[in-house]
Design a protein around this motif. Sequence first.
Motif, PDB file in Angstrom:
ATOM      1  N   LYS D  45       0.906  -1.079   0.067  1.00  0.00           N
ATOM      2  CA  LYS D  45       0.091   0.011   0.004  1.00  0.00           C
ATOM      3  C   LYS D  45       1.036   1.207  -0.084  1.00  0.00           C
ATOM      4  O   LYS D  45       0.690   2.242  -0.766  1.00  0.00           O
ATOM      5  N   SER D  46       1.763   1.296   1.117  1.00  0.00           N
ATOM      6  CA  SER D  46       2.606   2.447   1.036  1.00  0.00           C
ATOM      7  C   SER D  46       3.341   2.631  -0.088  1.00  0.00           C
ATOM      8  O   SER D  46       3.734   3.711  -0.769  1.00  0.00           O
ATOM      9  N   SER D  47       4.149   1.503  -0.628  1.00  0.00           N
ATOM     10  CA  SER D  47       4.755   1.666  -1.906  1.00  0.00           C
ATOM     11  C   SER D  47       3.997   2.204  -3.036  1.00  0.00           C
ATOM     12  O   SER D  47       4.335   3.240  -3.655  1.00  0.00           O
ATOM     13  N   LEU D 160      -2.833  10.130   1.516  1.00  0.00           N
ATOM     14  CA  LEU D 160      -2.756  10.329   3.121  1.00  0.00           C
ATOM     15  C   LEU D 160      -2.324   8.595   3.465  1.00  0.00           C
ATOM     16  O   LEU D 160      -3.030   7.728   2.953  1.00  0.00           O
ATOM     17  N   ASP D 161      -1.100   8.618   4.182  1.00  0.00           N
ATOM     18  CA  ASP D 161      -0.683   7.164   4.399  1.00  0.00           C
ATOM     19  C   ASP D 161      -0.900   6.873   5.995  1.00  0.00           C
ATOM     20  O   ASP D 161      -0.331   7.684   6.819  1.00  0.00           O
ATOM     21  N   GLU D 162      -2.088   6.052   6.229  1.00  0.00           N
ATOM     22  CA  GLU D 162      -2.398   5.842   7.363  1.00  0.00           C
ATOM     23  C   GLU D 162      -2.597   7.114   8.455  1.00  0.00           C
ATOM     24  O   GLU D 162      -1.938   7.236   9.420  1.00  0.00           O
ATOM     25  N   PRO D 163      -3.280   7.904   8.206  1.00  0.00           N
ATOM     26  CA  PRO D 163      -3.648   9.286   8.382  1.00  0.00           C
ATOM     27  C   PRO D 163      -3.887   9.226  10.249  1.00  0.00           C
ATOM     28  O   PRO D 163      -3.654  10.014  10.974  1.00  0.00           O
TER      29      PRO D 163
HETATM   30 MG   LIG Z   1       2.938   1.377   5.029  1.00  0.00          MG
END
Ligand SMILES: [Mg+2]
Lengths: 390, 279, 302, 327, 327
Positions: D45-47, D160-163
């Motif tokens: 996901k983050s990538s 938004l990354d795990e905000p």
């Molecule tokens: Mg991540």
Amino acid sequence: QNIKDVTLRQFGTGVSNINEVAQKVKEDLGFTLEMTALDSDAVTQRAATQPKSFDIADIEYWICKKVWPTGNLQGMDVGRIKNYDKIVGIFKDGRLTPGSTIAQGTSPNSVGFTDGPDGTSFADHETGWMTLIPTIYNADTLGIRPDLIDHPVESWAELLNPAFRGKASILDISAIGIMDAAMVCEAMGEIQYGDKGNMTRDEIDRTLAIMTEAKKAGQFRAFWKTFDESVNLMASGEVVIQSMWSPAITAVKSRGIPCVYQPLKEGYRAWGGGIGLSKNLSGIELDAAYDYINWYLEGWVGGFLMRQGYYSAVPETSKNYMTENEWGYWFEGKPATEVITNPYGDAMAQPGETRDGGSFSERMGHIACWNAVMDENRYMIRKWNEFIAA
Amino acid sequence: MDRRPRSFYLLAAFFALFLLFLYGPTFTIAILSFQGPEGGLTFPMRGVSLHWFRDLFEQQAVGDIWGSFGRSFTLGLMVMVTTVIVSVMGGLAFRKRFAGSGVLFYMVVTSLVIPSILVSLGVGLIFSQSGLDVHWATSGFGAQLTWTLPFGLLIMFAVFNRFDKSYEEAARDQGATAWQTIRHVVLPIIAPSLIGVALFGFTLSYDEFARTLLTAGSHNTLPLEIYGMTTNVTTPVIFALGTLTTAFSLAVIGVFLATVWTMNRRRARQGSDAGQGMV
Amino acid sequence: MSAHPTTSPAAPGSLPGALLKNRHVSGWLLASPLGLVLAVFLLLPIAMIAIVSFWGATEFSIYPDFQWDNYAFLLSSPVTYKVFLNTFKYAVLTWIFTLGIGFTVAYFLAFHIRSLTWQIALFLLCTIPFWTSNIIRMISWIPFLGRNGIANSTLMSMGVIDAPLDWLLYSDFSVILAFVHLYTLFMVVPIFNSMMRIDRALIEAAYDAGATGFQTLTNVIIPLCKPGIMIGSIFVVTLVMGDFITVRFMSGSQSANVGRLISNDIALLQYPSAAATAVILLITVLMVIGILLRFVDIRKEL
Amino acid sequence: MRTELDLELVALTKRYGETVAVDGIQHLFRGGTYACLLGPSGCGKSSTLRMIAGHEEVSDGAIVLAGQDISHLPPARRGTAMMFQNYALFPHLSVADNVAFSLKIKRVERETRRRRAMALLELVHMTDYAERLPAQLSGGQQQRVALARALITDPQVLLLDEPLSALDPFLRIRMRSELKKLQRELGITFVHVTHGQDEALALADEIVVMNDAVIEQAGPAREVFNSPRTEFVARFMGGHNVIALPRGHFAIRADQIAVTEAASGKLDGHVTGIEYQGTSVALTLMTAGDQELTAIIPEDRYFARPIQPGDGVGLNWDEDHLHALNA
Amino acid sequence: MRTELDLELVALTKRYGETVAVDGIQHLFRGGTYACLLGPSGCGKSSTLRMIAGHEEVSDGAIVLAGQDISHLPPARRGTAMMFQNYALFPHLSVADNVAFSLKIKRVERETRRRRAMALLELVHMTDYAERLPAQLSGGQQQRVALARALITDPQVLLLDEPLSALDPFLRIRMRSELKKLQRELGITFVHVTHGQDEALALADEIVVMNDAVIEQAGPAREVFNSPRTEFVARFMGGHNVIALPRGHFAIRADQIAVTEAASGKLDGHVTGIEYQGTSVALTLMTAGDQELTAIIPEDRYFARPIQPGDGVGLNWDEDHLHALNA
Ligand SMILES: [Mg+2]
Ligand SMILES: Nc1ncnc2c1ncn2[C@@H]1O[C@H](COP(=O)(O)OP(=O)(O)OP(=O)(O)O)[C@@H](O)[C@H]1O
Ligand SMILES: Nc1ncnc2c1ncn2[C@@H]1O[C@H](COP(=O)(O)OP(=O)(O)OP(=O)(O)O)[C@@H](O)[C@H]1O
Ligand SMILES: [Mg+2]
């Protein structure tokens, strides 16, 4: 208690605190001699402030002048010194031969005697109690690199010759450096000293003013404080003319680099060293110390030192330990008949070469001044520090 | 894969130059220490040989290299052990504020920033005025501690700043006394940092010069001996000594790194052996 | 059943136990070896120096006294001011260079080397020379910089110059060079430490906001490295201000700083005047550090 | 229909050395949607998000925003903005300066900068805190500042990354409704990474479930929840049981399983665990064939006739509620 | 009826300098219950727990366990054991050595130590990992080891400070059922600190809600959820609305509010937010008197007749479901 169990702790400058001597002592006398080599400042300090840290002090006469009044050393009975009579006159009455004059500065005779075993002041004549037993001495002058200098150097004044700008050096040991400076200033005709070994404040100021001016003009490449620095300065060609010590010249030469200990018309600046005994020595250790002193003057050490270019206090005994060729070259100023080597086997001179400055009497007879401690020493030191910092 | 920006190459070149700058002189003397028997302290080389290394192991004209090495080594170990113990205790103490901890902390900072020669001078004066003999194992030892302790302590601060207090609470919960907690939990956990402190303490002491100068007494430590050699020795033997010292330091670090590495390996292996039952 | 049983008999309420629990007492017990060492080998010597600075001296000994002579001489000599000025000059120049080099190196290691293993390896590579005796590292510059040294001969053989450069050795240049060589690491370590603690997301956030590498550097990295820079500066400045041997070796004894003034006096047994100079130096150093410490809380930054 | 503001991932791939973190994913985010990237830890996901933002190089494939391939543009020129997981507020700058940072970089003059920053702080109700440092703010306040900072560049897509993961549960729920409201107001695309399915359900117009570097299922929240296509999605979305029947595998929502008297349902089983959930009770059941199932029943119904662990029960369901699963 | 194993807090107070973290709380934990301390951040939960464990000095009051005042005993002699939030497993010791640590301290001999440790590892299904170091375990595995280590001292009370917060949501749910099962098997008291009400509801026999250093309400989980006594509890437990009616303040569960045609209910309002929750949909509503309410309706019912934000609705409820609140 056996004398073989005794350990004596000696300290002094690297000049004569040589491990070979300690080995030879072990062989000949059986007891142990521990040697610590220090620079001359540290030597002074140790002698003056740490009396318990040594048994034998191998110090110079001008240091003795500073240190003796602390009472850390004891007077020595000349009656127990076998070769006392054969010690050269310089150390007894200040004259090499009865006719010669006493040089300026702290001449060894002036600080060589005291009133008794517990004396803390100096006597001006032979009293039978010596402060130091003389061991080693020499006449110093300027060292030069003849290959890099294109005109003959004959005077101390050459040190400040603008031709050598950025290629001259002087040593940064105030008591000795001021003497060299004075020799230079006198040779330049700038200052006429009453007594170079005991200058007035005014003389000190004027001397150092001249030196400071030269320094600011970039005359000096560096100042040296240690033997090794002087050797490296000379050998690497950073410097072509500087005040120097005899074995340093030897060291430069042994690398095949031409270097001359140039006799100068104004004469030499001389220095002498001797052995002093700690106040704390007594009994069998004191006996051992006297044995050591007597052995010292018997000639083996003398020969060992003379083969490096120094002089022994009792030259005659040393002769027994040197070859004809060596004696002729080092003492009598004759041309070498064979290759001259130092005690470590390095070649010092080829057949036919003669020693710079000639024979013993030519050299020691031509002393202009001894290394000294002046009355205005503390003032001089401060001024000297200012000169270095300027 | 990923392209590097141009700044990377510029900086890499800068870094390489920096390394060259750092190592250049060391290499210079390493090369010079292989001079032939005729050689001096400066270029050009006069032959190539191991002469000066052999010479190092023989009796020198003056001085006592191996004696001073022994003293430095002993002193290094003394300082090392003391530094580790005192810094750990100090680190533990500073975890809570106690009356005067601020003052003590400023003393530590002062100890860190005070010019070394002042310590040397002051300690020397105190010993001479109180009639004590300066000796490398007493005054020298103390003077060096004023240098190694602040470093040790700063490292311990860093370690304890990151140390999770709940380990100790867990140990207390399990019935450990304060001492057992330190012995069985705190010390093992911070052990790697302690090795760091020890290594640091040892080398700081082993190389210490200015603070030992006036406090070592009649016997020289190795740096003083090296300093003395610069006054009396004109042969590349001093470079041989330098080269050897560097090699020695490298060996110490190497052994240290190897230890840490094998320790980690051993731990990791223990795990994977038992990992058969992994779900 | 009583809800309030009185103190259980086994409670460790005995006096020593209670004392040990007191954080002041246990704190001091633990800190006592440290306190003791610092008291004996730091405070006492400083006090001694302060006292001796009022003593008198002869050629070979010092005697208790109360006189201002030492200070009077020190403060009346123009050379003193020159030397202090020189000391500051060395400190500032060395600081500038070590900061520039140290920061760049730390920056490269922290932000351009991506794997931790490589970072550690390169970092260790930087620290290795630090393990060699300072004196040897210093004197090893001499064959390099001398009139016939490697630098000059290389330049001459390359035809860049045709006469050796004299200012390479025994000059302020060589002094600063040696200082930078000896002390850059003291700058690299704390700055590197600060940088490693910067959240990488901050850099990305700056990049996201359109900042160029240089803008990120000035707007984000440098402000966040301030503590590391301060600590490194403290190290470098104090080391340089207290030095006496580098200046002597590398200037060929031609220049002086305060440390040399002191060591010269010591060598000549002029302890009181050395002590007076030392007191002034100590005050100066502590003032400089005091100023630097205003910008950083060391304990928090570790 | 594609709008000007669609964001499209074309065979997007990310490799770190040997590991393939994102494996040729293909997806179209329509302009103005709130999309959630959902998946377990390490699924990529983050990538994915970081490639869109430009903080990670694209190994293969392309990212197209508003018809333009932005894969190789620098982050600031992509029309995207990123909000970082721990907010990445500059600790040395005040709230206002943080928000105005990108304007400062663009050398916008002080006054304008200030005005724009205050306008955005207004939007997130943080004007009163303009002069504080980030360390002096609570988690929720920090998040708002981060939002304001991301929005000041007028992005077309906010990433938004795990905000919400740094917030406590209370705040998390409040902030998520604020996020949603803001997205509605701004009308721009939000791509939000999370591994909480409740968060994704609550927020997303569209949920993209990732697993093992690929997209398992994508679609409107309700569709993904109610008709999981694979066993993975069914289990990951939670609230579902996967039942192996002779005909194949099926998913069924836990609240659509009825618990009856023993031996009177389609499957028999016994209760192994009971979890009170406030408005409902979750029963863990072990069926005859050693399948573990969960049944959720309203609490009032449960407490009217409580069952104890160990009791035998029968399980029933409406066949319409079963969803056949692939694989 | 008090059993031998009751744990009682008597006017327990904790002050840190000026701050009062725990303000004279009074509570009886009955032996063998699973109790949850629930409350927002900073309300004093951890302080309370740590005082019971003996890691924090009691400022005032007493802690009585099995009839004995343990307030001043060292942690290990209290009959309590603590499980730490991040587990605090000794990183340098293997799993087995971690578990056997307290026996080693008591100088129990190696063989016995080993045997007991293995028995406890058996209990938590971790025998296979006995030789690993903690760093080589996953979060859930670490937690089990921590549990085994805490239990080896045969405590009468196990104290757990947010034991699940370090786990990912998936694992969190699995571990919480394991915790509950273990507590049942052992029959000892568990005191579990959490700030998640779902966790508390799922686990606790008894919930103690703290706020601002005092206990707001304590009682069985169902009672606390269904009959919150104060507005704070109602809001904090979630799923509740607080309605201000002329007669006073009332709490009502969000799923007990029915949404009807506009102007046909007891209260009028309009929809401001819609949150899909999988099996249900939460509507945020603004009523005439500017009260914000939430109504939760089953998703099928919602999607049968969807409502959009802004739509006007009427709200209805069964009067029986209203709970009057104090204050
Ligand atoms: Mg991540
Ligand atoms: N810089 C990197 N170098 C090498 N591998 C990486 C890097 N970043 C991520 N990975 C790997 O790529 C895979 C996907 O990572 P990514 O961070 O995208 O997962 P994620 O879905 O965001 O997980 P999480 O929910 O834990 O944040 C993982 O296997 C991870 O280990
Ligand atoms: N060591 C301490 N020194 C000073 N104040 C403290 C200390 N520990 C806690 N406090 C304060 O006491 C109050 C209660 O803290 P406590 O840790 O018990 O809360 P908590 O309910 O566990 O919160 P959280 O859910 O955030 O863990 C807080 O206001 C906190 O700031
Ligand atoms: Mg807490």
